[in-house]
Motif scaffolding. Structure first.
Motif, PDB file in Angstrom:
ATOM      1  N   ALA A 291      49.301  47.031  34.155  1.00  0.00           N
ATOM      2  CA  ALA A 291      47.870  46.794  33.990  1.00  0.00           C
ATOM      3  C   ALA A 291      47.539  45.329  34.264  1.00  0.00           C
ATOM      4  CB  ALA A 291      47.438  47.180  32.575  1.00  0.00           C
ATOM      5  N   ILE A 292      46.418  45.082  34.955  1.00  0.00           N
ATOM      6  CA  ILE A 292      45.967  43.737  35.281  1.00  0.00           C
ATOM      7  C   ILE A 292      44.582  43.544  34.683  1.00  0.00           C
ATOM      8  CG2 ILE A 292      45.372  42.145  37.144  1.00  0.00           C
ATOM      9  CD1 ILE A 292      47.384  43.541  38.891  1.00  0.00           C
ATOM     10  N   PHE A 293      44.391  42.441  33.977  1.00  0.00           N
ATOM     11  CA  PHE A 293      43.111  42.129  33.354  1.00  0.00           C
ATOM     12  C   PHE A 293      42.425  41.037  34.171  1.00  0.00           C
ATOM     13  CE2 PHE A 293      45.732  43.989  30.130  1.00  0.00           C
ATOM     14  CZ  PHE A 293      44.870  44.761  29.360  1.00  0.00           C
TER      15      PHE A 293
ATOM     16  N   GLU B  99      45.824  41.564  27.462  1.00  0.00           N
ATOM     17  CA  GLU B  99      44.497  41.253  26.923  1.00  0.00           C
ATOM     18  C   GLU B  99      44.489  39.928  26.171  1.00  0.00           C
ATOM     19  OE1 GLU B  99      41.017  43.481  24.272  1.00  0.00           O
ATOM     20  OE2 GLU B  99      43.032  44.352  24.458  1.00  0.00           O
ATOM     21  N   GLU B 100      45.597  39.580  25.547  1.00  0.00           N
ATOM     22  CA  GLU B 100      45.662  38.328  24.788  1.00  0.00           C
ATOM     23  C   GLU B 100      45.467  37.120  25.700  1.00  0.00           C
ATOM     24  OE1 GLU B 100      48.751  35.916  21.813  1.00  0.00           O
ATOM     25  OE2 GLU B 100      49.282  37.881  22.661  1.00  0.00           O
TER      26      GLU B 100
ATOM     27  N   LEU C 101      43.876  37.113  28.499  1.00  0.00           N
ATOM     28  CA  LEU C 101      42.480  37.118  28.933  1.00  0.00           C
ATOM     29  C   LEU C 101      41.573  36.508  27.870  1.00  0.00           C
ATOM     30  CD1 LEU C 101      40.172  37.971  30.820  1.00  0.00           C
ATOM     31  CD2 LEU C 101      40.252  40.236  29.745  1.00  0.00           C
ATOM     32  N   MET C 102      41.783  36.848  26.604  1.00  0.00           N
ATOM     33  CA  MET C 102      40.956  36.315  25.528  1.00  0.00           C
ATOM     34  C   MET C 102      41.141  34.806  25.390  1.00  0.00           C
ATOM     35  SD  MET C 102      39.252  38.862  24.488  1.00  0.00           S
ATOM     36  CE  MET C 102      38.544  38.173  22.990  1.00  0.00           C
ATOM     37  N   ASN C 103      42.358  34.327  25.549  1.00  0.00           N
ATOM     38  CA  ASN C 103      42.605  32.886  25.469  1.00  0.00           C
ATOM     39  C   ASN C 103      41.911  32.154  26.609  1.00  0.00           C
ATOM     40  OD1 ASN C 103      44.193  33.220  23.195  1.00  0.00           O
ATOM     41  ND2 ASN C 103      46.107  33.367  24.374  1.00  0.00           N
ATOM     42  N   HIS C 104      41.847  32.802  27.778  1.00  0.00           N
ATOM     43  CA  HIS C 104      41.188  32.184  28.931  1.00  0.00           C
ATOM     44  C   HIS C 104      39.690  32.058  28.699  1.00  0.00           C
ATOM     45  CE1 HIS C 104      39.999  31.351  33.074  1.00  0.00           C
ATOM     46  NE2 HIS C 104      39.218  32.436  33.047  1.00  0.00           N
ATOM     47  N   GLU C 105      39.090  33.107  28.150  1.00  0.00           N
ATOM     48  CA  GLU C 105      37.647  33.096  27.947  1.00  0.00           C
ATOM     49  C   GLU C 105      37.265  32.195  26.772  1.00  0.00           C
ATOM     50  OE1 GLU C 105      36.618  37.556  29.665  1.00  0.00           O
ATOM     51  OE2 GLU C 105      36.557  37.183  27.503  1.00  0.00           O
TER      52      GLU C 105
END
Length: 232
Positions: A209-211, A225-226, A228-232
């Protein structure tokens, strides 16, 4: 149901073919206990359609309490129909397995590749066996011009052969010296791929899976997902 058998070591001769046939018949009898009558169809290569191979098939089926009604062979240049279609799918799975970095080094790896086919071989079973041709004994019976016949019907003490399916009265031959001894070692028994494929497919979907970042101007991707959340 389609059965695939990978052979760890063997010669491409009648003994090997019959060992596979016996192995598959044993599994078919387990899957369909009520099976009492069988008709088979195969390639017309010498190791499939020779006299010993034809007679031995009847002996093998009889030992499994199955009446072999008839055996038909593909006519020259006509192909194997269903068998060709099934093996084409299997070859595609083997190619996909190597493309993902897998190595096909022995019969066990072939089974592994077919089991990890991501659902392409649902409804199939795969096994691995080893054959010892030196310990096999085949029926010692000769039929002149056996390669000309493409259809065989079995009776209790005789067989009837036709060059073409059910055309004419055929040629009858009494059965003699029908002793058949085969030596097969099951390395990995048949396993149902369908359940395994679903599990592998789910794991593969999760692992690959790619986010994506939701910002239009950002093309960053993340493995989980973790991140991705750190990036945002």
């Amino acid at each position: 149901m389609t059965y695939f058998t990978a052979i760890d070591r063997c010669l491409q001769n009648m003994s090997s073919v019959l060992c596979v046939f016996e192995h598959v018949i044993d599994q078919v009898k387990q899957d369909i206990p009520g099976l009492t009558t069988l008709s088979i169809r195969g390639d017309n290569a010498g190791c499939y359609s020779g006299t010993a191979a034809i007679i031995a098939r009847q002996v093998i089926c009889a030992s499994a309490d199955i009446y072999l009604k008839r055996a038909d062979f593909s006519e020259p240049q006509r192909g194997n129909d269903q068998a060709d279609r099934d093996i084409a799918v299997a070859k595609s799975c083997l190619k996909a397995y190597t493309n993902r970095g897998g190595n096909l080094i022995n019969a066990k790896s072939i089974k592994e590749a077919l089991v990890e086919s991501f659902g392409n071989l649902s409804g199939c079973k795969t096994s691995v066996i080893a054959v010892d041709e030196s310990k096999c004994y085949l029926p010692n019976m000769k039929i002149e011009g056996i390669t000309k016949y493409h259809s065989v019907a079995f009776n209790d003490k005789s067989i009837t052969l036709w060059q073409y399916f059910d055309i004419g009265s055929g040629k009858s031959k009494n059965l003699t010296d029908c002793k058949c001894i085969l030596h097969t070692t099951v390395i990995l028994p048949f396993s149902d791929n369908q359940k395994t494929n679903k599990e592998i497919l789910m794991k593969s979907t999760l692992s690959s899976a790619i986010f994506f970042c939701s910002v239009d101007s950002c093309a960053a991707t993340f493995d989980n997902e973790e991140e991705l959340m750190n990036h945002e």
